[in-house]
Enzyme design. Structure first.
Site, PDB file in Angstrom:
ATOM      1  N   HIS A  64      12.361   4.106   4.363  1.00  0.00           N
ATOM      2  CA  HIS A  64      12.887   5.190   3.533  1.00  0.00           C
ATOM      3  C   HIS A  64      14.344   4.931   3.188  1.00  0.00           C
ATOM      4  O   HIS A  64      15.091   4.338   3.966  1.00  0.00           O
ATOM      5  CB  HIS A  64      12.781   6.526   4.272  1.00  0.00           C
ATOM      6  CG  HIS A  64      11.397   6.866   4.715  1.00  0.00           C
ATOM      7  ND1 HIS A  64      10.515   7.569   3.938  1.00  0.00           N
ATOM      8  CD2 HIS A  64      10.732   6.584   5.863  1.00  0.00           C
ATOM      9  CE1 HIS A  64       9.367   7.722   4.595  1.00  0.00           C
ATOM     10  NE2 HIS A  64       9.477   7.121   5.766  1.00  0.00           N
ATOM     11  N   CYS A 420     -13.375 -11.240   4.144  1.00  0.00           N
ATOM     12  CA  CYS A 420     -12.724 -10.283   3.236  1.00  0.00           C
ATOM     13  C   CYS A 420     -11.246 -10.629   3.049  1.00  0.00           C
ATOM     14  O   CYS A 420     -10.710 -10.512   1.961  1.00  0.00           O
ATOM     15  CB  CYS A 420     -12.836  -8.863   3.774  1.00  0.00           C
ATOM     16  SG  CYS A 420     -14.515  -8.284   4.027  1.00  0.00           S
TER      17      CYS A 420
END
Lengths: 504, 429, 120
Positions: A64, A420
């Protein structure tokens, strides 16, 4: 190799250190790594089988900018300072970090008033480049996938992204390389202050003696302190649901988008992680400690919240829901609780590290070490401290030539385990033998991404179990998913001729 | 090692084996690439009988079905690359000499092979807990049914002792019987829908034979446990499939198996830029099983999920022979899409028909249209329309979502159709 | 007594509604599309039979520790757990070929348990 794993024989002789950190989350690992530059015998005790296995693992991974915390709080200071340190931190420790910028999105005049307050906060906290935008076109220019209903936004260009466990693991491994000992599977069950001023710390396997304790035990930091008779604060658990989407979900490289928070919640943030999945986090509800259940209500809130801010997101493409809890120090103005104990000399609280704990980590480590110095912990720099840590090869990120080279060096890199995420056996074996070792299926996943893709380990779990079994010299049924008790397999289906005869 | 072929088949399960055999039979020079260390694909772990009734006219187990195809392939000169993973396909272009470039790795290195035509036959994967968002704790002991099947049938390992199975798909039902035979306890099978999803024979032979209860309109609403599953909470659901408050029941168990559907695995197809159909998660194909990328074909469960291996073989044989024809004749003789010769028809599905395969057919060829209904239909009449004009009407009969259907529409009926037809169903009382 | 039976002889899955008397003789049957359905139903009423498939341990194989096996004909359901016990006590060594007899004449039925695949 100084890391003590679960399988080691019991040793009841006393391990002696200068300083013990309790808890190997992001804060404990960052402090350990910062302390590793000094001539101080340091150990970290962690109750889980892996570092970063508590609050750190279930987290948005956002660095942040620092516009949200109330000005004047320690949280505001460490958030903004920590954010600024991340480039260098990532460079030294070799983890992935990307400055994406972020926006808080507003839709009406009431939202605008909140954003104006946020801008003021940001200025007071010293957030660089913070900007209030009142122009939809400009908002969509910054993030074309934002909803066209957006009218106002606070844009902070310094917001960044990491993979939170990558940071903690890198800090831990660098600390280990510089002489810190990590003891995993080692919950602290007792702490006793001796007459000579030292602490005796007990775990089920070992007993430790040390002069200083840094309590970074997350949700249980207050409980650990109470073991030593220190009752100065309470931790309450703020629970958050999160969800992860498939890489093909209609949205690519989404900048973190925040809503206007409501009084109950900071709001649901949507972003594309460094690995390319959309992550939606998090709800905020106070629940019992250690409740990491997903709640249907929370999952609905996340989907509602993400579709409000993001255009074109296919909400049917969820691949995983999970939840985490943030440790909140009660009656503390929502601030971190970092201070020496007022009642017990040489005990230091590093507690209440709720969001933005990841963003603050590098600054928090410096702050804590300074606090230790000011309180008499002798810190003499080592000459040979090596701040550099290198992540092992990520096969899927290499050039074709790089991949070919790696296979030539070790054929195990030619065997795909997780289809994957294109993770090879070579990478998994390397992860298992890092220091500290990855001893569980989840620990392997956090280091290699095996099982993180859309099949969620349906194809690769059995392969990972067999590799762990082979490399650790344990039976497949002794391989754990995560903590003690999380067994995967219970034994052989066909025991063989002997068992059959017994029954007949 | 050869580096270029007429046809390269990706995947060595029933689809890949069948496609490779047919392409070889048609005279093509063929390689087959398989990521596992043996051929047969998922059939190797499907040790139960029920395969081959249509194609081999005999009831076989999964491994027997695979072995017959493997034995046939062994008698050919098709090159088989085992333990080899395809990373990407770069479609043919002028720059790369009009050959599709297939990048793969195995223990010996990283290779690029060229092919005039490619058959995608990578199969499918299982839907997971995350996709249906089951709330509760993230403990060990939640497995997809296929993973549990692999542990039990291939690796001689028990994934638990007291099981709850969510979903009445065939794999879940088959596993209920396997677990029971091997002395593990199956407490019940729970199904969200008001009807069972698996084949009726499996309900009968896998549940009823063993006295295992099937609970319809019921789902798992919470996973309970600290480190390992200790119980699951199940709830009845209403007609909108939402859990009904107050109907919760806690079932103590140590394992939850999920049999909640399969999804075609098209990661490699995406690298080639193959266009996918959101209704099937498989490629959009024409009646030669060619995808949106010329010379790349798709068949089997990577195209759409089949319930019978026999249907996979039939489809893959066609794809294999068309791929060979493409490779040997140097392109499409009569492409079904993208060409403006006026003979192309786009096929779409209307509820309760969930999807159709192929998507593109031609007016001058008979079309075999595969489809599946979304919900059981007691007395359904299949209707094919071109605009408002009805061009085909079937006989009334029952349709089930668990059974893939095939309707052949003769070229003479298609001749008058426009460039779009719709496959729908009328329900008779 | 009335019973609903699903014929599993072929993929048509005919559902038969049958009525049986106290001697387990079928009095009436409807729903079968071919005569095989009636044959199936007659057996199903008296002594249901199924092919049994399972595994046995195999030693000396490169990639496999279990060999899939099956009965070479439908075996009375009541004998399935007996045969499972025999299979649990059984182990074979590679190589094995599909169709090799693993257990002959199980429970005196004349039915063999055979290998479902080849393992080198």
């Amino acid at each position: 190799m100084v890391t003590k794993a679960a399988a080691q024989p019991e040793r009841m002789d006393m391990q002696t250190y200068d300083l013990i950190i309790i808890g190997a989350g992001i804060s404990g690992c960052a402090v350990a790594r910062e302390l590793s530059r000094y001539r101080l015998r340091t150990a970290v005790l962690e109750k889980n089988a892996d570092v970063a296995a508590g609050t750190t693992k279930a987290n948005g991974g956002m660095i942040h900018a620092g516009d949200d915390p109330a000005p004047g709080t320690l949280k505001a200071k460490l958030n903004v300072e920590g954010n600024a340190l991340y480039e260098n931190y990532a460079k030294e420790l070799g983890f992935r970090f990307k400055r994406t910028g972020s926006m808080v999105i507003g839709f009406d005049e009431e939202d605008l008033r909140y954003l104006e307050k946020l801008l003021d906060n940001g200025h007071k906290n010293g957030v660089p480049g913070i900007e209030l935008i009142k122009d939809t076109a400009r908002i969509l220019e910054i993030e074309p996938q934002c909803t066209p209903n957006a009218k106002y936004a606070i844009y902070t260009p310094t917001t960044g992204l990491v993979d939170p466990f990558e940071v903690a693991i890198a800090a831990c491994e660098n600390a280990v390389a510089n002489g810190v000992d990590f003891y995993l599977d080692s919950p602290v069950t007792g702490v006793c202050k001796e007459a000579d001023g030292t602490f005796t710390v007990t775990t089920p396997k070992e007993t430790f003696s040390c002069r200083y304790i840094v309590d970074a035990a997350g949700l249980h930091a207050d409980d650990v302190a109470r073991l030593a008779g220190i009752d100065e604060y309470n931790i309450i658990a703020r629970h958050g649901d999160l969800l992860m989407m498939d890489k093909e979900c209609g949205v690519k490289d989404l900048m973190p988008l925040y809503p206007i928070p409501s009084p109950e919640s900071k709001g649901v943030v949507s972003l594309t992680t460094l690995s390319g999945n959309v992550l939606v986090s998090a709800t905020a509800v106070y629940r019992d400690k250690d409740d990491t259940d997903s709640y249907a209500w929370g999952i609905e809130e996340l989907l509602k919240g993400s579709t409000k801010l993001v255009n074109g997101l296919n909400t049917r493409k969820v691949i995983r829901t999970f939840a985490g809890e943030r440790a909140v120090a009660e009656n503390n103005n929502n601030d971190f609780w970092i201070k020496p104990s007022a009642v017990c000399e040489n005990w230091f609280h590093v507690a209440g590290i709720q969001s933005p704990g990841i963003a603050a980590a590098p600054a928090l480590a410096l702050y804590v070490v300074n606090m230790l110095r000011e309180n008499g912990v002798p810190l003499e720099e080592k000459e040979n401290w090596d701040p550099i840590h290198r992540e092992p090869a990520d096969f899927s990120e290499l050039s074709p030539e790089g991949q070919a080279d790696l296979i030539r060096q070790d054929p195990a890199y030619g065997r795909i385990v997780c289809r994957c995420e294109t993770v090879t056996e070579g990478e998994i074996v390397a992860a298992i033998h890092r220091n500290p070792r990855a001893t569980t299926v989840e620990a392997v996943k956090r280091r290699t991404r095996a099982g993180m893709g859309r099949c969620q380990s349906g194809f690769c779990q059995s392969k990972v179990v067999h590799i762990l079994s082979r490399e650790l010299g344990i039976r497949p049924e002794d391989v754990r998913l995560e903590s003690d008790g999380s067994w995967i397999l219970s034994g052989a289906v066909k025991e063989g001729p002997e068992a059959g005869k017994g029954e007949a | 090692m050869k580096t270029s072929y007429d046809v390269i088949v990706i995947g060595g399960g029933p689809a890949g084996l069948s496609a490779a055999l047919k392409a070889h039979e048609a005279g093509a020079n063929v390689a087959l690439i398989e990521r596992n260390d043996e051929l047969g694909g998922i059939l190797n772990q499907c040790i139960h009988p029920g395969f081959g009734l249509k194609y081999f006219k005999q009831e076989l187990t999964g491994p027997e079905y695979a072995q017959r195809l493997i034995d046939r392939l062994a008698a050919t000169d098709v090159d088989v690359l085992l333990s080899s993973m395809v990373l990407s396909i770069e479609p043919a272009s002028e720059e790369n000499g009009h050959l599709h470039q297939i990048s793969l790795i195995n223990e010996t290195g990283r290779y690029v092979l060229g092919a005039k035509a490619v058959v995608l036959a990578m199969g499918c994967r299982e839907r997971t807990r995350g996709e249906i968002k089951i709330p509760g704790s993230r403990v060990s002991g939640v497995f997809t049914a296929g993973l549990a099947q692999r542990y039990i049938n291939m690796e001689n390992l028990k994934p638990g002792s007291r099981f709850v199975i969510l979903g009445s798909g065939d794999i879940g039902l088959i596993m209920a019987r396997r677990l029971s035979l091997e002395g593990m306890k199956v407490l019940g099978v729970y199904e969200l829908m008001p009807y069972a999803n698996g084949l009726f024979r499996n309900i009968k032979n896998c549940l009823e034979d063993f006295g295992i209860p099937l609970h319809l309109s019921t789902t798992v609403t919470k996973v309970i446990g600290k480190e390992r599953v200790e119980a699951v909470e199940v709830s009845k659901v209403d007609e909108n499939l939402r859990p009904i408050e107050g109907t919760q029941e806690v079932i103590p168990c140590d394992t939850l198996l999920l049999s909640i559907g399969l999804i075609p695995e098209n990661e490699v197809s995406r690298t080639a830029g193959v266009e996918l159909n959101p209704a099937t998660n498989g490629a959009l194909v024409n009646d030669t099983y060619e995808t949106s990328v010329p010379g790349i074909f798709s068949c089997g469960n990577v195209l759409h999920v089949h319930d019978l291996a026999d249907n996979v073989t039939v489809e893959a044989e066609r794809a294999g022979s068309f791929a060979a024809a493409y490779a040997l004749q140097g392109g499409d003789p009569a492409p079904a899409d993208g060409e403006a010769d006026g003979a192309c028809i786009r096929v779409s599905a209307a509820q309760p028909v969930g999807y159709t395969v192929p998507t593109f057919i031609r007016k001058d060829r008979n079309a075999s249209i595969y489809f599946r209904v979304r919900r059981p239909v007691e007395n359904g009449v299949l209707v094919v329309k071109s605009g408002e004009t009805e061009i085909f009407r079937g006989k009334a009969r029952a349709y089930k979502p668990s059974i893939m259907e095939c309707q052949i529409v003769p070229a003479k009926l298609l001749a008058g159709a426009g460039d779009e037809i719709t496959v729908s169903m009328e329900e008779e009382k | 007594m009335k019973m609903r039976i699903c014929c599993t002889t072929c993929p048509n899955e005919c559902e038969l509604d049958v009525e049986v008397d106290e001697n387990k003789h079928i009095i009436s049957a409807v729903g079968n599309k071919c005569p095989r359905g009636l044959t199936f139903a007659e057996k199903e009423v008296v002594d249901p039979e199924r092919v049994l498939a399972s595994t046995v341990r195999i030693d000396g194989a490169a990639h496999n520790c279990l060999l899939p096996v099956r009965t070479d004909a439908a075996l009375p359901l009541r004998l399935h757990f007996d045969v499972m016990r025999q299979l649990a006590a059984c182990a074979v060594s590679a190589p094995v070929k599909m169709g090799d007899v693993i257990l002959p004449d199980v429970c005196g039925t004349g039915i063999n348990v055979v290998a479902s695949r080849s393992i080198a």
